[in-house]
Design a protein around this motif. Structure first.
Motif: not given
Length: 198
Positions: A156-159, A170-193
């Motif tokens: 995620v950092r590289l990208l 995505d096609r449903d309007g869900v952003t990467p950050l919302r997906h990260a929060r839905d999955q409870e990926f806090s570290e990825i969420g912090a990178i995206l935020a």
């Protein structure tokens, strides 16, 4: 047994000497097997690096697709076959080519956590914001199909560092950050935020 069948077998075994002998004897380098695979794709499936090197340097087509739209370049990228991937990139890999899901080599590499492969494909110039037939980018796949662990965090950092749009939904309007929060990926969420993700 035909020389092309023998070439495929030699590629599967990584038998460099046999490959050289067969090519010198006129075996058709890009002949296909029943699944549409060239000998180079067979070598790539088995991560037979030396066999792949010989075939590529002899002129094998790194973009030749099989019946399911895999090429040596795309398969090497998707499966993290880094040495073979680098050979394909040095010998005319089509960075815009896509797999059966309409994705570039970068998208499955990101999903599967192949950090160095992702780094290599970004450096080669693969479009970081390409959207596949599912409506997903490499960033979205790294989040929703990854495990949230250290490898996917690095990807995620590289990208993001390569300019990926952190808000390309995505096609449903869900952003990467919302997906990260839905999955409870806090570290990825912090990178995206931190990258301006919403």
């Amino acid at each position: 047994m035909t020389s092309s069948a023998t070439l495929h077998e030699a590629a599967a075994k990584g038998d460099a000497a046999a490959i050289r002998t067969l090519l010198a004897g006129g075996a058709p380098i890009d002949a296909r097997d029943g699944q549409g695979r060239t000998a180079l794709l067979v070598a790539t499936h088995g991560d037979q690096v030396e066999a792949a090197r010989i075939l590529i340097e002899a002129g094998a087509d790194v973009n030749a697709k099989d019946h399911i739209q895999d090429s040596p370049y795309l398969y090497a990228g998707a499966r993290g076959r880094l040495e073979i991937l680098k050979l394909t990139l040095a010998h005319g890999a089509d960075l815009k080519s896509t797999n059966r899901y309409g994705g570039t080599a970068l998208i499955p590499a990101a999903e599967r956590g192949h950090v160095e492969t992702v780094r290599t494909l970004i450096a080669a110039g693969v479009d970081v914001d390409h959207v596949n037939n599912l409506g997903w980018t490499a960033l979205i796949e790294a989040v929703i199909l990854g495990d949230g662990g250290e490898r996917h965090q690095r990807i995620v950092r590289l990208l993001i560092d390569a300019g990926a749009d952190s808000n390309l939904a995505d096609r449903d309007g869900v952003t990467p950050l919302r997906h990260a929060r839905d999955q409870e990926f806090s570290e990825i969420g912090a990178i995206l935020a931190a990258a301006g993700g919403r």
